[in-house]
Design an enzyme around this catalytic site. Structure first.
Site: not given
Length: 349
Positions: A169, A194, A287, A290
């Site tokens: 994010t 991501h 967020m 990971d």
């Protein structure tokens, strides 16, 4: 007994079908309250002060003023987290540049509705914790922020360095901020961001236009070499593979790792396991966690590791966890990570 405060969401979309899908889908979640909807950006401007949402979902293309123009006009004085809901459209990246926190691809058919809503809910909950700052300050230091971090010394040692970078994010613009300041002969890089299918190729092409090194979406078997940055393709796990003294990238449709495909952990763990030359790991805004465990494994194998600091992170999740478990050698602001990296590379002996 106090109940947990729900995230207040305003849905902005000119399509009644999209508004109904999003509104009904979000309303059933216990942590989200849909406080209203707007049919365009003018309607949104009227309703935001009245409804006081925590997060806005917004289409990019709408009649009249587009979502991008709204972001450029409204966010500098009214910073609020915005999650875009868009079709496969390159203008999504213009909207992210204008201050949107994240985006979700609209479903192409009703069979994709549930998956779309699941991802949208995750993005909204993350956006509710985002560090959204006024964008007015972007105009003044813009020229300074694009200054190169410096040149790399002409040493064959730098031909044998691999750099991994992971973000989520807020990461599309944060990664660009780092990449555009690096020299064209940077050691080989792999980027995991991501992102939904279809967008990683457009993102790589955008980085290639705006940065000095070559950037492209990775393909299975690509060789990692100096002057090339490879973006992990959406929905594939990317891992480094060693073949003698050469390193290539494996892109496979394996299981999710740490909840993601591509996963930063999958990349970093592979680097820790197989890379025998110098390596650097960089973990940025996002967020969750990971990449944290993988970065720790890299550091334990001698890698130099950099984490984005809290003040410059849109969401201080992934870099925070990495820092807290001891995976980070040095923390730095987004605008200074390139400088930190180039100094480290030039100091290698």
């Amino acid at each position: 007994m106090l109940t947990e405060k729900r995230v207040r969401v305003l849905v902005v979309d000119d399509s009644m079908m999209a508004r109904n899908l999003i509104t009904k889908g979000l309303s059933v979640h216990p942590k989200i309250e849909v406080v209203g909807y707007a049919i365009n950006t003018l309607d949104a401007k009227r309703k935001i002060p009245l409804l006081n949402p925590d997060v806005i979902t917004m289409d990019v293309e709408m009649p009249g003023q587009s979502g991008i123009d709204f972001l450029k006009e409204y966010l500098p004085t009214h910073p609020i987290p915005v999650v875009l809901c868009s079709s496969l459209d390159l203008r999504v990246f213009d909207a992210l540049n204008a201050g949107a926190v994240d985006f979700v691809r609209k479903p192409l058919s009703s069979s994709e509705n549930d998956a779309f809503l699941t991802v949208l809910i995750q993005k909204i909950l993350a956006a509710s914790m985002a560090n959204v700052r006024p964008l007015a300050s972007k105009t003044a230091p813009a020229a300074q922020s694009t200054l190169p971090a410096g040149t790399l010394r002409s040493s064959p040692l730098l031909d044998n360095v691999i750099i991994g970078l992971g973000a989520s994010t807020g990461g599309t613009e944060a990664t660009l901020e780092v990449m555009k300041r690096l020299p064209e002969d940077i050691p080989g890089m792999i980027i995991v961001q991501h992102m939904p299918p279809g967008f990683t190729k457009m993102y790589a092409e955008r980085l290639n236009r705006l940065c000095r090194m070559e950037v492209r979406e990775a393909k299975n078997g690509d060789e990692i070499h100096r002057g090339l940055a490879l973006v992990a393709p959406a929905d594939y796990q990317c891992r480094v593979v060693r073949i003698g003294n050469r390193y290539t990238l494996s892109c496979t449709s394996g299981n999710k790792v740490s909840g993601h495909r591509p996963s930063v952990d999958a990349l970093f763990q592979s680097m820790a396991e197989v890379v025998r030359c110098r390596m650097v790991g960089i973990i940025m805004t996002g967020m969750g966690q990971d990449g944290a465990a993988g970065l720790l494994a890299m550091r334990q194998r001698g890698a130099y590791t950099i984490g984005q600091d809290k003040e410059s992170s849109v969401v201080y999740g992934m870099p925070m966890v990495a820092h807290d478990i001891g995976a980070v050698c040095v923390q730095s602001s987004c605008s200074n990570i390139a400088n930190v990296l180039v100094r480290h590379l030039n100091a290698l002996r």
